[in-house]
Design a protein around this motif. Structure first.
Motif, PDB file in Angstrom:
ATOM      1  N   TYR A 346       0.868  -1.181   0.000  1.00  0.00           N
ATOM      2  CA  TYR A 346       0.000   0.000   0.000  1.00  0.00           C
ATOM      3  C   TYR A 346       0.899   1.224   0.000  1.00  0.00           C
ATOM      4  CZ  TYR A 346       0.854  -0.619   5.043  1.00  0.00           C
ATOM      5  OH  TYR A 346       1.442  -0.796   6.271  1.00  0.00           O
ATOM      6  N   GLY A 347       0.311   2.385   0.065  1.00  0.00           N
ATOM      7  CA  GLY A 347       1.060   3.623  -0.141  1.00  0.00           C
ATOM      8  C   GLY A 347       2.256   3.812   0.762  1.00  0.00           C
ATOM      9  N   ASP A 348       2.196   3.282   1.977  1.00  0.00           N
ATOM     10  CA  ASP A 348       3.282   3.477   2.945  1.00  0.00           C
ATOM     11  C   ASP A 348       4.465   2.535   2.732  1.00  0.00           C
ATOM     12  OD1 ASP A 348       1.049   4.155   5.775  1.00  0.00           O
ATOM     13  OD2 ASP A 348       1.638   5.352   4.042  1.00  0.00           O
ATOM     14  N   ILE A 349       4.311   1.537   1.881  1.00  0.00           N
ATOM     15  CA  ILE A 349       5.372   0.547   1.656  1.00  0.00           C
ATOM     16  C   ILE A 349       6.380   1.104   0.661  1.00  0.00           C
ATOM     17  CG2 ILE A 349       5.890  -1.784   0.842  1.00  0.00           C
ATOM     18  CD1 ILE A 349       4.361  -1.702   3.476  1.00  0.00           C
ATOM     19  N   LYS A 350       7.656   1.032   0.995  1.00  0.00           N
ATOM     20  CA  LYS A 350       8.701   1.564   0.121  1.00  0.00           C
ATOM     21  C   LYS A 350       8.652   0.885  -1.251  1.00  0.00           C
ATOM     22  CE  LYS A 350      12.038   2.736   3.767  1.00  0.00           C
ATOM     23  NZ  LYS A 350      13.390   2.437   4.305  1.00  0.00           N
ATOM     24  N   LYS A 351       8.819   1.689  -2.288  1.00  0.00           N
ATOM     25  CA  LYS A 351       8.724   1.165  -3.651  1.00  0.00           C
ATOM     26  C   LYS A 351       9.776   0.092  -3.914  1.00  0.00           C
ATOM     27  CE  LYS A 351       6.977   5.661  -5.158  1.00  0.00           C
ATOM     28  NZ  LYS A 351       7.064   6.244  -3.811  1.00  0.00           N
ATOM     29  N   GLU A 352      10.970   0.288  -3.358  1.00  0.00           N
ATOM     30  CA  GLU A 352      12.042  -0.668  -3.629  1.00  0.00           C
ATOM     31  C   GLU A 352      11.818  -2.008  -2.933  1.00  0.00           C
ATOM     32  OE1 GLU A 352      12.371   2.418  -2.488  1.00  0.00           O
ATOM     33  OE2 GLU A 352      13.852   2.596  -0.882  1.00  0.00           O
ATOM     34  N   ASP A 353      10.868  -2.073  -2.007  1.00  0.00           N
ATOM     35  CA  ASP A 353      10.595  -3.327  -1.306  1.00  0.00           C
ATOM     36  C   ASP A 353       9.488  -4.144  -1.966  1.00  0.00           C
ATOM     37  OD1 ASP A 353      12.503  -2.652   0.565  1.00  0.00           O
ATOM     38  OD2 ASP A 353      11.056  -1.785   1.986  1.00  0.00           O
ATOM     39  N   ARG A 354       8.777  -3.535  -2.901  1.00  0.00           N
ATOM     40  CA  ARG A 354       7.550  -4.175  -3.390  1.00  0.00           C
ATOM     41  C   ARG A 354       7.820  -5.403  -4.253  1.00  0.00           C
ATOM     42  NH1 ARG A 354       4.330   1.532  -4.718  1.00  0.00           N
ATOM     43  NH2 ARG A 354       4.340   2.259  -2.544  1.00  0.00           N
TER      44      ARG A 354
END
Length: 454
Positions: A346-354
């Motif tokens: 979701y929005g709070d999750i870092k992009k590099e972790d997705r």
């Protein structure tokens, strides 16, 4: 003719799940092996940037090195510098999000990087010809030797959406002047003749579009499994129904007596009703939503019990609002048996972790539930480890909803895909579903038809 003037472009207009990414990687690899390209730039939606390295790892059978340009500006610039200095013979690949390509310092660095091939993934993101990210893409495209666009929905709402994408791809097809293009194919009317009321010569437009593009539908590509849709109707308690009806009546009265109606004011009221259907109330003097109903949460718990715990299946859950996502996470963690896990984007999750989150869901047999915010996780990722998807709540945009359907219904899926809608009876949920079934974008109709939504 100078090499920089040979601007070749092509479109892979594949429906979702038909292998656009695989085909693009194969194309880049072939061009690299032929000595045509050394540097590639992939421009993608933010949520998809971190997915591309995983796709290269899985599909590329040629030497490459890939950098994702995420985080602070200086970090992005440093990654590009490292990429340009990479000493070994390999295809250099940079991946960046659309919103960043026009930013000061980054745009200039991308021009210095001087990509031989640029790939616009989900190219409908540059459909607005005068948006900053579209103009930056055009300028970068003019500099590149080869260009690809990848899109299952190149025309989302209007035929003129194609202009900006083809301005990037090959300006010789439709020219560089948007207004000449619009006058050629659109019929203008309405107030001061500034509104598009129809189209003309669409056969010519489609012929030109397909002259440098390849379209594949799911029916043409492969025998994908069937999709089945189910609606789970949820009932409010009398107290919850009374609260919902009071807020609906108050919203209607405020709009009726509030003077000029705008899309923003109507959508704000509808969002509050949708939040309430999901169980959350935001009081006027409070920013923190309060959980006031567990109707949908209880229905979701039943599905998890049946599908995940009982049948041993993996499950994807989409919701629109972050408070919903967080409450679903909390409830599901309590419900899952020991040793079973969930992941969420979701929005709070870092992009590099997705990318790693998706990989965990796809590959770890003990990670059995994926929870995603539909606007964040509804595009560009593969979730075929599950064949069942629950919509706790949806947004108003058909294109986003259509994209999210294909997270489980794509190449690699071997089972019938089941979609379960949770809808609270006689609420905004039912109106949203009706609108989406007609492939409508509610945000475009709320001003004229606002009374229908209350």
């Amino acid at each position: 003719m100078q090499q920089h003037k040979i601007n070749k472009g092509f479109g892979f207009l594949f429906e979702m799940g038909c292998g656009k990414t695989l085909t693009a990687i194969a194309t880049m690899g072939a061009a690299f092996n032929l000595g045509k390209i050394e540097r590639a730039l992939i421009i993608a939606p933010t949520s998809v940037v971190a997915v591309w390295p995983k796709e290269f790892l899985e599909y590329a059978d040629f030497k490459y090195t890939c950098r994702t340009l995420l985080g602070e500006k200086q970090n992005r610039i440093r990654q590009l510098d490292d990429l340009m200095k990479f000493p070994f013979k390999a295809l250099k690949v940079a991946v960046i999000n659309y919103e960043s390509i026009w930013r000061e310092g980054i745009k200039e660095k991308l021009q210095e990087y001087d990509a031989d091939m640029i790939v616009c993934d989900e190219s409908q993101r540059i459909k607005t010809h005068d948006a900053e990210q579209s103009k930056a893409a055009h300028q970068l495209g003019d500099q590149a030797r080869y260009k690809l666009i990848l899109s299952g929905t190149p025309v989302q709402n209007n035929a003129i959406d194609i202009f900006s994408q083809y301005r990037f791809l090959d300006p010789s097809i439709f020219g560089t002047n948007f207004y000449q293009f619009r006058n050629r194919y659109a019929v203008m009317g309405g107030f001061n003749r500034k509104q598009i009321v129809g189209y003309k010569d669409l056969n010519e437009l489609i012929k030109k579009e397909h002259s440098i593009a390849f379209r594949i539908t799911k029916e043409e590509a492969i025998d994908l499994p069937e999709q089945t849709f189910e609606t789970r109707r949820v009932s409010f308690t009398d107290k919850e129904r009374s609260l919902y009806d009071r807020i609906r009546r108050d919203s209607y009265a405020e709009l009726e007596s509030g003077g000029q109606i705008t899309a923003t004011t109507v959508l704000t009221k509808l969002l509050r009703l949708q939040q309430l259907a999901g169980g959350f109330l935001v009081e006027d003097k409070s920013e923190k939503p309060q959980l006031v109903s567990k109707a949908k949460l209880n229905a979701l718990a039943d599905i998890i019990e049946d599908y995940v715990i009982g049948a041993g299946k993996k499950l994807v859950i989409f919701a629109r609002f972050i408070p919903e996502v967080k409450e679903i996470i909390r409830q599901t963690q309590k419900q899952l048996p020991a040793g079973k896990k969930l992941v969420a984007i979701y929005g709070d999750i870092k992009k590099e972790d997705r990318g790693d989150i998706v990989k965990q869901f796809q590959e770890d047999q003990n990670t059995v539930v994926f929870i995603g915010q539909i606007d964040t996780a509804g595009t560009g990722i593969t979730l075929t480890a599950a064949d069942t998807c629950v919509y706790y709540s949806k947004n108003f945009n058909y294109a986003t909803y259509s994209q999210s359907l294909s997270r489980i219904h794509r190449i690699g899926q071997r089972n019938v895909c089941t979609y379960i809608d949770l809808e609270v009876e006689k609420t905004i949920d039912e109106i949203i579903s009706r609108s989406l079934s007609k492939k409508e974008d509610m945000a475009k109709t709320v001003v004229d038809n606002w009374r229908d939504f209350f």
